[in-house]
Scaffold this motif. Sequence first.
Motif, mmCIF file in Angstrom:
data_model
loop_
_atom_site.group_PDB
_atom_site.id
_atom_site.type_symbol
_atom_site.label_atom_id
_atom_site.label_comp_id
_atom_site.label_asym_id
_atom_site.label_seq_id
_atom_site.Cartn_x
_atom_site.Cartn_y
_atom_site.Cartn_z
ATOM 1 N N ASN A 97 0.817 -1.213 0.084
ATOM 2 C CA ASN A 97 -0.073 0.022 0.129
ATOM 3 C C ASN A 97 0.755 1.080 0.061
ATOM 4 N N GLY A 98 2.239 1.215 -0.150
ATOM 5 C CA GLY A 98 2.964 2.478 0.151
ATOM 6 C C GLY A 98 3.665 2.755 1.376
ATOM 7 N N ASP A 99 3.024 1.998 2.346
ATOM 8 C CA ASP A 99 3.425 2.290 3.767
ATOM 9 C C ASP A 99 4.863 1.597 4.013
ATOM 10 N N PRO A 100 5.646 2.650 4.876
ATOM 11 C CA PRO A 100 7.154 2.231 5.014
ATOM 12 C C PRO A 100 7.089 0.812 6.138
ATOM 13 N N TYR A 101 7.695 -0.254 5.962
ATOM 14 C CA TYR A 101 7.833 -1.203 7.183
ATOM 15 C C TYR A 101 9.280 -0.833 7.644
ATOM 16 N N VAL A 102 9.331 -0.980 9.171
ATOM 17 C CA VAL A 102 10.462 -0.850 9.838
ATOM 18 C C VAL A 102 10.293 -1.472 11.180
ATOM 19 N N ASN A 103 11.458 -2.361 11.279
ATOM 20 C CA ASN A 103 11.472 -3.250 12.628
ATOM 21 C C ASN A 103 12.807 -3.471 13.007
ATOM 22 N N LYS A 104 12.912 -3.484 14.308
ATOM 23 C CA LYS A 104 14.164 -3.711 14.775
ATOM 24 C C LYS A 104 14.111 -5.307 15.656
ATOM 25 N N GLY A 105 15.355 -5.778 15.464
ATOM 26 C CA GLY A 105 15.356 -7.014 16.294
ATOM 27 C C GLY A 105 16.397 -7.521 16.302
ATOM 28 N N VAL A 106 16.633 -8.929 17.177
ATOM 29 C CA VAL A 106 17.719 -9.549 17.393
ATOM 30 C C VAL A 106 17.633 -10.921 17.119
ATOM 31 N N HIS A 107 18.770 -11.462 16.602
ATOM 32 C CA HIS A 107 18.938 -12.914 16.309
ATOM 33 C C HIS A 107 19.909 -13.473 17.380
ATOM 34 N N PHE A 108 19.517 -14.539 17.915
ATOM 35 C CA PHE A 108 20.442 -15.502 18.569
ATOM 36 C C PHE A 108 20.627 -16.670 18.049
ATOM 37 N N ILE A 109 21.807 -16.733 17.417
ATOM 38 C CA ILE A 109 22.065 -17.830 16.460
ATOM 39 C C ILE A 109 23.278 -18.831 17.022
ATOM 40 N N THR A 110 22.808 -20.032 17.431
ATOM 41 C CA THR A 110 23.849 -20.885 17.956
ATOM 42 C C THR A 110 24.433 -21.682 16.768
ATOM 43 N N LEU A 111 25.832 -22.101 16.985
ATOM 44 C CA LEU A 111 26.510 -22.684 15.837
ATOM 45 C C LEU A 111 27.340 -23.746 16.745
ATOM 46 N N LYS A 112 27.335 -25.023 15.894
ATOM 47 C CA LYS A 112 28.480 -25.971 16.439
ATOM 48 C C LYS A 112 29.184 -26.665 15.129
ATOM 49 N N TRP A 113 30.483 -26.437 15.305
ATOM 50 C CA TRP A 113 31.279 -26.689 14.194
ATOM 51 C C TRP A 113 31.018 -26.203 12.738
ATOM 52 N N GLY A 114 30.710 -24.917 13.131
ATOM 53 C CA GLY A 114 30.601 -24.266 11.784
ATOM 54 C C GLY A 114 29.153 -24.114 10.982
ATOM 55 N N LYS A 115 28.280 -25.048 11.592
ATOM 56 C CA LYS A 115 26.751 -25.146 11.249
ATOM 57 C C LYS A 115 25.872 -24.474 12.188
#
Length: 150
Positions: A97-115
Amino acid sequence: MYHYFVKQQVKKSFELVNQRRFSELINDMVLNVRHSFAGDHALGGVRNDQAAVKAWLERLARVTPNLNITIHHINVEGWPHNTLAIVRWTATATLENGDPYVNKGVHFITLKWGKVVELDVHEDTLTVYNGLEKQYQAGIQEAKAPQIIS
């Protein structure tokens, strides 16, 4: 030095999301990756495998076709057998509809041996819900689809 490489891997993963290159993105995840996205809406819920995460990413691209995520900060802790990357970001888009969308957030990413073994996403769920509602009103029916869960 290890933390530097993890930061580069995380930056690349967000670039792949922005470029909609999801097949490449899930290659860096274990088969039984856990992905949670807060909220009671079409993007919310928990997925527990690569196929469901890929389906979720594809939905994200359909319901917010010009979404772009900008990373502001990455913090990495731990060692190769158990690494946590915390990523602060801002997502922006122009809704149908032309409206702007803005959202702030955080990812918590757990990796083991590069995966990647776990992605836990926290953002303003009301902003997501309202954005999806506007997309639905503009004709994107999938914006109100049932959650993709596995």
